[in-house]
Design an enzyme around this catalytic site. Structure first.
Site, PDB file in Angstrom:
ATOM      1  CG  HIS A 342      62.996 -60.532 -23.872  1.00 47.27           C
ATOM      2  ND1 HIS A 342      62.539 -60.880 -25.118  1.00 47.27           N
ATOM      3  CD2 HIS A 342      61.938 -60.687 -23.031  1.00 47.27           C
ATOM      4  CE1 HIS A 342      61.271 -61.214 -25.050  1.00 47.27           C
ATOM      5  NE2 HIS A 342      60.871 -61.112 -23.794  1.00 47.27           N
ATOM      6  CB  ILE A 348      62.313 -62.164 -29.958  1.00 45.42           C
ATOM      7  CG1 ILE A 348      61.848 -62.664 -28.582  1.00 45.42           C
ATOM      8  CG2 ILE A 348      62.699 -63.328 -30.848  1.00 45.42           C
ATOM      9  CD1 ILE A 348      60.582 -63.500 -28.639  1.00 45.42           C
ATOM     10  N   GLY A 351      57.249 -58.053 -26.578  1.00 41.34           N
ATOM     11  CA  GLY A 351      56.008 -57.542 -27.151  1.00 41.34           C
ATOM     12  C   GLY A 351      55.520 -56.284 -26.448  1.00 41.34           C
ATOM     13  CB  VAL A 352      55.358 -55.230 -22.864  1.00 40.99           C
ATOM     14  CG1 VAL A 352      54.396 -56.296 -22.389  1.00 40.99           C
ATOM     15  CG2 VAL A 352      56.786 -55.563 -22.464  1.00 40.99           C
TER      16      VAL A 352
END
Length: 442
Positions: A342, A348, A351-352
């Site tokens: 990622h 980072i 988000g999920v």
């Protein structure tokens, strides 16, 4: 089984003769308010006296002989309640008034089947009070020279019983049953009371069994019942389970746990009931026999939710109020599996997966509620998700989750993730809470 308390829908009556006294009696079952429990009333003796079926009211005097469960308050006695109590337990009736004219409940055919059918004839209705369940979260033991009883944590309620009279007239037997109305009706309710031929003669000489005969009591001699035939090859062990179910209902609540017993009867059953009550009272009497810690490490978290590496995304729980709120911690490191692909040049946290971390904390909140022990929380929906700041290797996520709504089979939570004081993500998540052997909701 309903998550709410239940009572009988309307009055029903049955008549018969007591197994021990041989005297006729009439029993009428009536509805009762939520939280009442099972309450007996001697209409012919003291119609204003209500005798609750709880351990403190059990008649432990020697003249009862350990062959029946009887209640006594202010010298008003009600004999042989265990078969009716087992039927209430098996059908999930929490509240009922039992009016009796006579001292002993009818023995009927020596089993609980006619009581089961009587309750079903009356009908069973849910009430507007959630049922409290005693959840076994640590083993408990009761044992003596020739008997033992153990209750273990389990996601359901079951009994394993070993009968061993060490006598040629009755062979050793073993039975295991997981309680439900269906299993009680077909596997336990039809099992009749029994004794050895030598026991029957001794009991009659002491004044017991005046209403017993070879049809309502299995009298074993030479490995078979005299003048009767078996409904099950292990009918005696099944009747011991029936009696145990009736006696365990003296707790006033249902249980979630696995009871394992060897060579026990009524007096030993009372000792187990007393042990369970003592354990529950030590932990505050809130329906769980073991307190839930307010902090959980990773090992403890894995006892609550099914997630494992690499998808266990909560390292510890630092605050916990089951059914209300929890705070979890996730240490984000460069070695986390998701950084390999990622944005590897600019890592980072996805988000999920931040939302998944929040959802796992929410799952802990839901599954630490006493009625949800041993169950699984499936994520059903995500709403109002917002990603406000990126999360980098070296950050520590503080996952704050509050329950918005909680029902018997669903829960909705609001989760917020912080790095230090910065809000990085928030979302509402909804769960379906199901038994561990149920399929995931579609």
């Amino acid at each position: 089984m309903s998550d709410f308390e239940q009572t009988v829908a309307g009055p029903v009556t049955i008549k018969g003769m007591g197994l021990h006294t041989g005297a006729p009696s009439t029993v009428t079952l009536r509805p009762a308010e939520p939280g009442t429990g099972i309450v007996f009333i001697r209409k012919d003796k003291d119609p204003d006296l209500k005798i609750k079926a709880v351990l403190e009211n059990v008649d432990l005097s020697q003249d009862q002989g350990g062959r029946q469960t009887s209640l006594i308050v202010k010298n008003v006695r009600i004999r042989t309640i265990e078969h009716l109590m087992a039927a209430f337990h098996g059908l999930g009736v929490d509240n009922a008034l039992v009016e009796i004219e006579g001292e002993e409940l009818p023995g009927l055919d020596g089993s609980a089947l006619e009581y089961f059918e009587l309750i079903r004839k009356a009908g069973i209705v849910p009430q507007n009070k959630e049922r409290e369940v005693l959840v076994v979260t640590q083993p408990a033991f009761v044992e003596g020279k020739n008997y033992s009883m153990t209750i273990l944590p389990s996601s359901s309620f079951s009994i394993s019983y070993t009968l061993s009279y060490d006598h040629e007239a009755l062979r050793d037997q073993f039975v295991h049953v997981q309680l439900s109305p269906e299993s009680f009706e077909t596997q336990i309710a039809p099992a009749r009371t029994f004794c050895l031929k030598a026991e029957a003669e001794a009991l009659l000489s002491r004044g017991y069994g005046q209403g017993a005969n070879f049809q309502n009591t299995l009298v074993f001699d030479g490995g078979e019942p005299i003048g009767n035939s078996l409904r099950f090859k292990d009918e005696a062990a099944r009747h011991k389970v029936l009696d145990l179910l009736g006696d365990l209902y003296l707790l006033g609540k249902r249980i979630r746990g696995h009871v394992v017993t060897y060579r026990t009867g009524h007096r030993q059953n009372y000792k187990l009931v007393k042990k369970i009550l003592e354990m529950n009272n030590q932990k505050g009497g809130r329906g769980t026999m073991s307190s839930i810690p307010k902090e959980l490490d990773a090992k403890a978290i894995q006892k609550v939710i099914p997630h494992r590496y690499p998808f266990l995304l909560v390292d510890r729980i630092t605050e916990l109020e089951p059914g209300k709120r929890a705070v979890g911690i996730k240490n984000v490191t460069v070695n986390d599996f998701f950084f390999q692909g990622h944005f590897p040049g600019h890592p980072i946290m996805p988000g999920v997966l931040i939302i998944e971390s929040l959802a796992q904390v929410g799952g802990v909140i839901m599954l630490c509620m006493h009625e949800n022990h041993g169950k699984i929380a499936y994520l059903m929906s995500i709403d109002s998700a917002k990603f406000r700041q990126p999360v980098f290797p070296g950050d520590t996520l503080r996952l704050e989750v509050d329950v918005l709504r909680s029902r018997s089979k669903t829960g909705q939570c609001l989760g917020r993730a912080y790095v230090e004081k910065r809000l990085v993500c928030e979302a509402e998540v909804k769960f379906a809470v199901v038994d561990g052997d149920e399929p995931a909701p579609k």
